[in-house]
Every structure is written in structure tokens, then in C-alpha cells.
Design a protein around this motif. Structure first.
Motif, PDB file in Angstrom:
ATOM      1  N   ARG A 295       8.280  50.136   2.593  1.00 23.40           N
ATOM      2  CA  ARG A 295       6.863  50.183   2.971  1.00 23.40           C
ATOM      3  C   ARG A 295       6.019  50.985   1.982  1.00 23.40           C
ATOM      4  NH1 ARG A 295       6.624  50.321   9.630  1.00 23.40           N
ATOM      5  NH2 ARG A 295       7.531  48.237   9.883  1.00 23.40           N
TER       6      ARG A 295
ATOM      7  N   ALA B 282      13.115  45.477  13.821  1.00 21.60           N
ATOM      8  CA  ALA B 282      11.884  45.184  13.071  1.00 21.60           C
ATOM      9  C   ALA B 282      11.634  43.675  13.018  1.00 21.60           C
ATOM     10  CB  ALA B 282      11.975  45.756  11.654  1.00 21.60           C
TER      11      ALA B 282
ATOM     12  N   ARG C 170       8.231  41.887  13.075  1.00 20.02           N
ATOM     13  CA  ARG C 170       7.283  42.070  11.969  1.00 20.02           C
ATOM     14  C   ARG C 170       7.486  40.972  10.924  1.00 20.02           C
ATOM     15  NH1 ARG C 170       4.265  45.165  14.910  1.00 20.02           N
ATOM     16  NH2 ARG C 170       5.048  47.247  15.309  1.00 20.02           N
TER      17      ARG C 170
ATOM     18  N   GLY D 220       9.650  47.813  20.066  1.00 10.96           N
ATOM     19  CA  GLY D 220       8.716  46.685  20.097  1.00 10.96           C
ATOM     20  C   GLY D 220       9.416  45.332  20.105  1.00 10.96           C
TER      21      GLY D 220
HETATM   22  C1  3PG Z   1      10.759  50.292  15.161  1.00  6.84           C
HETATM   23  O1  3PG Z   1      11.148  51.463  15.026  1.00  6.84           O
HETATM   24  O2  3PG Z   1      10.431  49.831  16.272  1.00  6.84           O
HETATM   25  C2  3PG Z   1      10.778  49.397  13.974  1.00  6.84           C
HETATM   26  O3  3PG Z   1      11.292  50.060  12.861  1.00  6.84           O
HETATM   27  C3  3PG Z   1       9.409  48.841  13.684  1.00  6.84           C
HETATM   28  O4  3PG Z   1       8.553  49.880  13.284  1.00  6.84           O
HETATM   29  P1  3PG Z   1       6.964  49.620  13.248  1.00  6.84           P
HETATM   30  O5  3PG Z   1       6.522  49.585  14.681  1.00  6.84           O
HETATM   31  O6  3PG Z   1       6.402  50.791  12.492  1.00  6.84           O
HETATM   32  O7  3PG Z   1       6.718  48.330  12.573  1.00  6.84           O
END
Ligand code: 3PG
Length: 404
Positions: free
Chosen positions: A132, A169, A172, A386
Motif C-alpha cells: 500500500r 482482504a 478489496r 470486512g
Molecule cells: C483487514 O484487516 O480487514 C484487511 O487487511 C483489509 O484491510 P482494509 O480494511 O484496510 O482494507
């Protein structure tokens, strides 16, 4: 029907259909780009060895034992947050835990990556800098668009194959999550497969099931409720969602009502109300709560902050869990750092149950360590926050779609 703690092959097949597995190939001597999720809690500047870390350690060990040359790719935090930092320290804790040096590769575009891969012995492992740090990474774009990212085009030719193990992740649509699938033969890693299998079991077949929903964000839970409530027997609401439900039911939550409003946590109040009204026979609300001065029935809450479900509610919830054949928990029952009693009782009931038990969400999975349980005491402990919520809400996950 009892789902049990055994593999349900039919469901496994449905959830991982059309995804290639590294179980099916010989990876000895192969140059592997492995996307993990080493996004860890940081305390005093140090990444913590959570369940997530342990899971990825197992993946890295497996690839190393099988003779692959592995370069790990991961992120930590995101720009603007305190936990947005280099992965140098992650490489150190990986080295310590593996008992072998994990070389840290600080740059994406210089000669270091090509040199590291070229010089690597079979079984070797290196870790790339926080992906990132690259602005292209965080763009929400399709796999085809990300395949044109400069870093994807620069890095892909160094490898024979791409393994995506970053289930947490997977929601995303970022460069490192989807772009490489268009450039390299791509496979799901063991964490990705296990998560899809276990979370898929409860999402797709949740018989005689109990959903335990708590935590801080009621808005996260509406999708799960909409997707799963028809098939579950009971939904036990604790944490802020439970308190918001009590407010909806007309209880006076004193100071906490104001706090919930001030923090914007009542944004989905109308949707929660709809669920409670339509499924009143399934939704179970707290009957008592814990405040600074003691435990009170919900009809008699003083003008103080509430911190946890009370003991009668905890016992009632535990009884529902004991009777269930499958249980999913997302979110603690209260402010568990200071007031762990309610949450501890629920986690204990799940650990002691023979049901198919799944814990999910960042805070929730950390409860295993906090209350001194083993991962094996539960059918599955998801490392995702998430992605777990979105998957149980029936949403497609960008990285899973790209792998397919
Ligand atoms: C998480 O820890 O849920 C994932 O690594 C995604 O991270 P982010 O919400 O910063 O995209």
C-alpha cells in the motif's frame, strides 16, 4: 441437520469451484508470489502475533517445505492511519518464527526483487515492502485494469505463479489482489480455501443455527441479517446492536443512547427495526445489562453508560448456544477489555458445544487468545473482518471472483 466438524464436500465444492489449488500442483523450485494479509494490530510500534499471523506462518512454512521460492506480498494499515508502516518488522518476526531468515525487499522497482528471487534457494522466503506504499494498489479497479498497473507489469515476470491466500482482504479490488491473476497462473492458498469452505458452510446451510451478533457497528450486520435470518432459528443481539435494539423497543438507555447517537451508530436504526419487527420470534434481545454501578434489568437502567450484557442475558444466550447445531458469532457482547463477563460466557458456551461453531471478525477472533482457548476448540476461527461480513452477507468478493 447436524453439520458436524467434518468436511462437507458438497459445500466445499460449491464455494471453491473453479479455483485452482496449490494442493494439486508440484511447486518445488517454482518462483511463487504469495499474497497474504499480514495487516496486524500494532502495539508500541510492534506487529502482534495474532491468529492471523499464525495462519500465514503455516502457509509460508508449507510453501517452504514443498521447496517453493516464495516472495510474500502484504499490506499494513492504510495511508493516514497510525498503523500504516513498513513491513520490515514483519520480516523480523517471520524470521524468528520460521527459524530461517526472511529477507526484506524494500523496493518494488529496483534490482532488489529480481536479485532476491534469482539468489533464492528452494524453500527460501522473502517479504516485499508494504504494497500500500504504492498508490496504484489502492485504486478500486477491475482485474483487467489492475493488470496494467506499472508495479503489476514490473513484478509479474519475476514469478512462475501467483497464490492468493489473503481471504481477509478479498473484498478489496486492489492491484495485488486482482491484477496478478491476469498475468500469472493463479491459485488459492490454504487460508483462502479453508475460509471459503468454513464460512460457506454456515452461509449456505445453516440448519438449527444461532447467530450471535455484537460489536460496535450495527450497520455491518444488516447485510448478514438479510442474507441469513430466514435460515437461522435465533439471532442473539448483544453489544451496540443489542443496545440499539433496546432503544428501538422503547427502553431508556440513558447516557448510552446519547453516546450511540453522537458516534453515528444509529444510522441503520430503521433497517434494524424492520428486521426486529419482521422476525420478532427469532430475535432475542438483552434482558439485563451491566453499568458502572452494577447489573440492571433493561426496564431499570440508571442514567449511566452500559458496558456489557448482564448475567441473566449471558445465561440465556449460552442456553440457546448449547441447544444449537451451528453457531456463528460476530462481535463481542460489550466492552470486553474492561468488562469481559458477558462475552466470556458466550465464547465458553461455543467452545464447549459440539455444534459447528464459527467465530469471525477482527475483535471476535482475538477472543480465543484472550480467554485462553485453543483454535481447535471451535470449528473455524475466521481471520477476516470486512471480508467475513461481506461474505456472510452474500456479496461476491473481488479477489475470489478474480481467482475463478
Ligand atoms: C483487514 O484487516 O480487514 C484487511 O487487511 C483489509 O484491510 P482494509 O480494511 O484496510 O482494507
Amino acid at each position: 441437520m447436524l453439520l458436524g466438524k467434518v468436511k462437507n464436500l458438497e459445500v466445499l465444492h460449491r464455494n471453491t469451484a473453479a479455483m485452482n489449488s496449490i494442493d494439486d500442483i508440484d511447486i518445488q523450485g517454482q518462483e511463487v508470489l504469495l499474497r497474504t494479509d499480514l495487516n496486524l494490530p500494532i502495539e508500541d510500534g510492534e506487529p502482534q502475533k495474532t491468529v492471523r499471523f499464525k495462519r500465514y506462518l503455516e502457509t509460508v512454512e508449507e510453501l517452504s517445505d514443498r521447496g517453493a521460492k516464495t516472495v510474500v506480498m502484504a499490506h499494513q494499515g492504510r495511508p493516514g492511519r497510525n498503523d500504516f508502516m513498513s513491513l520490515k518488522k514483519h520480516s523480523e518476526i517471520l524470521s524468528d518464527s520460521l527459524g530461517n531468515e526472511v529477507e526484506f525487499i524494500p523496493g518494488f522497482f529496483g534490482p532488489e526483487l529480481a536479485e532476491a528471487v534469482e539468489d533464492m534457494d528452494e524453500g527460501g522466503v522473502a517479504l516485499l515492502e508494504n504494497v500500500r506504499f504504492l498508490s496504484e494498489e489502492l485504486r478500486n479497479a477491475s482485474a483487467e485494469q489492475h493488470a496494467e498497473d506499472i508495479f503489476v507489469k514490473r513484478i509479474a515476470p519475476e514469478f512462475d505463479l501467483y497464490v492468493d491466500d489473503a481471504f481477509s482482504a478479498a473484498h478489496r479490488s486492489h492491484g495485488s489482489m486482482v491484477g496478478f491473476t491476469k498475468k500469472l497462473d493463479s491459485y488459492a492458498g490454504p487460508v483462502m480455501e479453508k475460509e471459503l469452505e468454513s464460512c460457506g458452510k454456515v452461509r449456505d446451510r445453516f440448519d438449527n443455527g444461532v447467530l450471535v451478533l455484537g460489536g460496535e457497528k450495527p450497520s455491518d450486520l444488516i447485510g448478514i441479517l438479510d442474507e441469513m435470518i430466514e435460515s437461522v432459528d435465533k439471532v442473539l443481539l448483544g453489544g451496540i446492536p443489542g443496545e440499539l435494539a433496546l432503544i428501538i423497543e422503547g427502553h431508556d438507555l440513558g447516557e448510552k443512547k446519547q453516546w450511540i447517537e453522537d458516534h453515528g451508530l444509529d444510522s441503520k436504526k430503521g433497517e434494524l427495526e424492520r428486521v426486529i419487527n419482521n422476525y420478532s420470534e427469532k430475535v432475542v434481545l438483552p434482558e439485563d445489562v451491566r453499568t458502572d454501578s452494577g447489573e440492571y434489568r433493561v426496564e431499570e437502567i440508571p442514567d449511566e453508560m452500559t458496558w456489557d450484557i448482564g448475567p441473566e442475558t449471558a445465561e440465556k444466550f449460552a442456553e440457546e448456544i448449547r441447544d444449537a447445531e451451528s453457531v456463528v458469532m460476530k462481535g463481542p457482547m460489550g466492552a470486553f477489555e474492561e468488562h469481559p463477563e458477558g462475552t466470556r460466557k458466550i465464547v465458553k458456551a461455543m467452545a464447549e458445544s459440539d455444534a459447528y461453531t464459527v467465530l469471525g471478525g477482527g475483535h471476535t477472533s482475538s477472543l480465543v487468545q484472550r480467554f485462553n482457548y485453543e483454535l481447535e476448540d471451535f470449528s473455524h476461527v475466521s481471520i477476516a473482518g470486512g471480508a467475513f461480513v461481506r461474505y456472510l452477507s452474500g456479496e461476491k468478493l473481488a479477489a475470489v471472483e478474480a481467482l475463478r
